[in-house]
Design a protein around this motif. Structure first.
Motif, short mmCIF file in Angstrom:
data_model
loop_
_atom_site.label_atom_id
_atom_site.label_comp_id
_atom_site.label_asym_id
_atom_site.label_seq_id
_atom_site.Cartn_x
_atom_site.Cartn_y
_atom_site.Cartn_z
N UNK A 159 0.86 -1.18 0.00
CA UNK A 159 0.00 0.00 0.00
C UNK A 159 0.90 1.23 0.00
N UNK A 160 0.67 2.15 -0.93
CA UNK A 160 1.47 3.38 -0.96
C UNK A 160 0.65 4.55 -0.44
N UNK A 161 1.33 5.66 -0.23
CA UNK A 161 0.71 6.83 0.39
C UNK A 161 0.75 8.04 -0.54
N UNK A 162 -0.13 8.97 -0.29
CA UNK A 162 0.00 10.33 -0.75
C UNK A 162 0.20 11.20 0.47
N UNK A 163 0.86 12.33 0.32
CA UNK A 163 1.08 13.19 1.48
C UNK A 163 2.39 13.93 1.39
N UNK A 164 2.70 14.67 2.44
CA UNK A 164 3.92 15.49 2.47
C UNK A 164 4.60 15.34 3.81
N UNK A 165 5.93 15.48 3.79
CA UNK A 165 6.76 15.26 4.98
C UNK A 165 6.89 16.54 5.80
N UNK A 166 7.57 16.44 6.92
CA UNK A 166 7.72 17.57 7.82
C UNK A 166 8.58 18.67 7.19
N UNK A 167 8.49 19.87 7.75
CA UNK A 167 9.09 21.04 7.13
C UNK A 167 10.60 20.94 6.97
N UNK A 168 11.30 20.45 8.01
CA UNK A 168 12.76 20.55 7.97
C UNK A 168 13.42 19.50 7.08
N UNK A 169 12.67 18.47 6.65
CA UNK A 169 13.28 17.43 5.82
C UNK A 169 12.44 17.09 4.59
N UNK A 170 11.43 17.88 4.31
CA UNK A 170 10.55 17.62 3.18
C UNK A 170 10.63 18.68 2.10
N UNK A 171 9.59 18.74 1.28
CA UNK A 171 9.59 19.64 0.12
C UNK A 171 8.99 21.00 0.42
N UNK A 172 9.39 21.58 1.53
CA UNK A 172 8.81 22.85 2.00
C UNK A 172 8.93 23.96 0.96
N UNK A 173 10.05 24.07 0.29
CA UNK A 173 10.29 25.23 -0.58
C UNK A 173 9.21 25.36 -1.65
N UNK A 174 8.87 24.26 -2.30
CA UNK A 174 7.86 24.31 -3.36
C UNK A 174 6.52 24.77 -2.81
N UNK A 175 6.11 24.16 -1.71
CA UNK A 175 4.79 24.49 -1.19
C UNK A 175 4.75 25.85 -0.53
N UNK A 176 5.89 26.31 -0.02
CA UNK A 176 5.98 27.68 0.50
C UNK A 176 5.73 28.67 -0.64
N UNK A 177 6.31 28.38 -1.81
CA UNK A 177 6.07 29.24 -2.97
C UNK A 177 4.60 29.16 -3.40
N UNK A 178 4.06 27.95 -3.43
CA UNK A 178 2.65 27.79 -3.81
C UNK A 178 1.75 28.60 -2.87
N UNK A 179 2.08 28.59 -1.60
CA UNK A 179 1.28 29.36 -0.64
C UNK A 179 1.39 30.85 -0.92
N UNK A 180 2.58 31.30 -1.33
CA UNK A 180 2.80 32.73 -1.56
C UNK A 180 1.98 33.25 -2.74
N UNK A 181 1.59 32.36 -3.65
CA UNK A 181 0.77 32.77 -4.78
C UNK A 181 -0.69 32.35 -4.60
N UNK A 182 -1.02 32.00 -3.37
CA UNK A 182 -2.41 31.72 -3.04
C UNK A 182 -2.89 30.33 -3.37
N UNK A 183 -1.97 29.37 -3.49
CA UNK A 183 -2.37 28.00 -3.84
C UNK A 183 -1.73 27.01 -2.86
N UNK A 184 -1.99 27.20 -1.58
CA UNK A 184 -1.38 26.36 -0.57
C UNK A 184 -2.18 25.15 -0.20
N UNK A 185 -2.98 25.26 0.87
CA UNK A 185 -3.72 24.12 1.41
C UNK A 185 -4.63 23.49 0.37
N UNK A 186 -5.32 24.32 -0.39
CA UNK A 186 -6.28 23.78 -1.37
C UNK A 186 -5.56 22.97 -2.45
N UNK A 187 -4.38 23.43 -2.87
CA UNK A 187 -3.62 22.69 -3.89
C UNK A 187 -3.12 21.37 -3.34
N UNK A 188 -2.67 21.38 -2.09
CA UNK A 188 -2.26 20.12 -1.46
C UNK A 188 -3.42 19.14 -1.41
#
Length: 328
Positions: free
Chosen positions: A94-123
């Motif tokens: 069984x595989x997962x969808x999801x995102x890892x914690x801030x200090x070791x995951x893909x924070x930079x991409x989603x931080x940018x997405x949030x800055x252009x108004x596409x954060x939680x909803x895009x996730x």
């Protein structure tokens, strides 16, 4: 309504057919940025497949039939590789969808997405698509949502991931498994997800064996979630005696109905984050060995008065009930 089926990387199966199931093992991980280290690319795809097939065959020899690989999207996940391994072995993954914690995951991409108004909803949109349609352009569907928080604090970004996971879980009915550091923030994860509408029994608070606090464990259980005692073999983080003592204390109070078992083993990495000399200094028979619980921990538990029925409940009944969505 119970969920009769659970998605695996080779298609949906009946939850009753999962059998003996380990609930937190990794075929492959890759910390974001691994691709920049061109000197140390890690094993080839063919090598990873062979290593994974060998590990699974060793699991099958002792009766393990299924596993959850909760690798999130930003930690080197490769669902097509997992499907190849599952097809070769006849093993349920069984595989997962999801995102890892801030200090070791893909924070930079989603931080940018949030800055252009596409954060939680895009996730949330991403999680829902991977649960209901498939990962990328594949038809391989995730069977669970993975979230993670760091030690002693949940960051604003991690709350965004939790919020998106809750939205996706409410929309699809999918369960959630979490990563905690050093046995902290489990209650905060549980409270937040439940407040957002996720039934507590659809949540595993992962790495709960990182804490020896019996009352912490009992509060999580009392509020209805499952505990992941899922890092057996990682003695470098917590001595095995502490994990066993904490588990036995719960089993002495007949709490086996809400505990799932695993090792958090990592079979291969993208890049080489673990120096060879560090791995050589560790006990290879325990570290990253998905048969360690059966071969070494089960005898220790039986010697402490734990029954085989309790062990079977944790390894067989609970994964089935969790994915089926049965309230206890």
């Amino acid at each position: 309504m119970p969920h009769e089926l659970v998605n695996t990387v080779t298609g949906a199966i009946r939850t009753q057919d999962l059998g003996v199931t380990l609930m937190h093992e990794h075929i492959l991980i890759g910390y974001p940025g691994w691709e920049a280290d061109t000197l140390r690319p890690g094993p080839s795809r063919a090598d990873i497949v062979e290593i994974a097939v060998d590990k699974i065959q060793s699991m099958q020899e002792i009766g393990i039939q299924s596993m959850l690989d909760p690798c999130p999207n930003d930690l080197g996940r490769d669902v097509e590789l997992a499907a190849e391994v599952a097809s070769r072995t006849g093993f349920n993954i069984i595989c997962a969808t999801g995102l890892y914690k801030q200090d070791e995951g893909g924070f930079s991409h989603w931080h940018f997405m949030r800055s252009i108004g596409r954060g939680v909803e895009a996730m949330a949109e991403l999680f829902v698509h991977e649960l209901t349609h498939g990962v990328g352009d594949t038809d391989i569907k995730a069977g669970i949502i993975k979230v993670a928080t760091g030690e002693g604090k949940i960051t604003d970004y991690e709350y965004d991931v939790l919020a998106a996971a809750a939205m996706a879980a409410v929309e699809t009915g999918a369960p959630i498994t979490t990563h905690t550091d050093q046995g902290t923030m489990g209650e905060e994860q549980q409270s937040f997800l439940v407040e957002k509408g996720v039934p507590a029994h659809r949540v595993i608070i992962g790495h709960s064996c990182g804490s020896s606090d019996h009352e912490y464990h009992m509060r999580l259980l009392g509020n209805g979630s499952y505990l992941g005692f899922d890092r057996f073999g990682l003695d470098i983080l917590v001595p095995v005696e502490q994990r066993i003592d904490a588990l036995v204390a719960l089993l002495e109070q007949q709490q086996e109905g809400r505990i799932v078992i695993s090792h958090d083993s990592v079979w291969c990495t993208r890049g080489e984050p673990f120096p060879a000399e560090m791995l050589a200094a560790m006990d290879a028979d325990k570290l990253f060995n998905p048969t360690h619980f059966h071969r070494n921990i089960v005898p220790a538990l039986l010697s402490r008065g734990v029954t085989q029925a309790q062990i079977d409940t944790m390894l067989v009944d609970n994964p089935r009930r969790f994915f089926r969505g049965e309230p206890q």
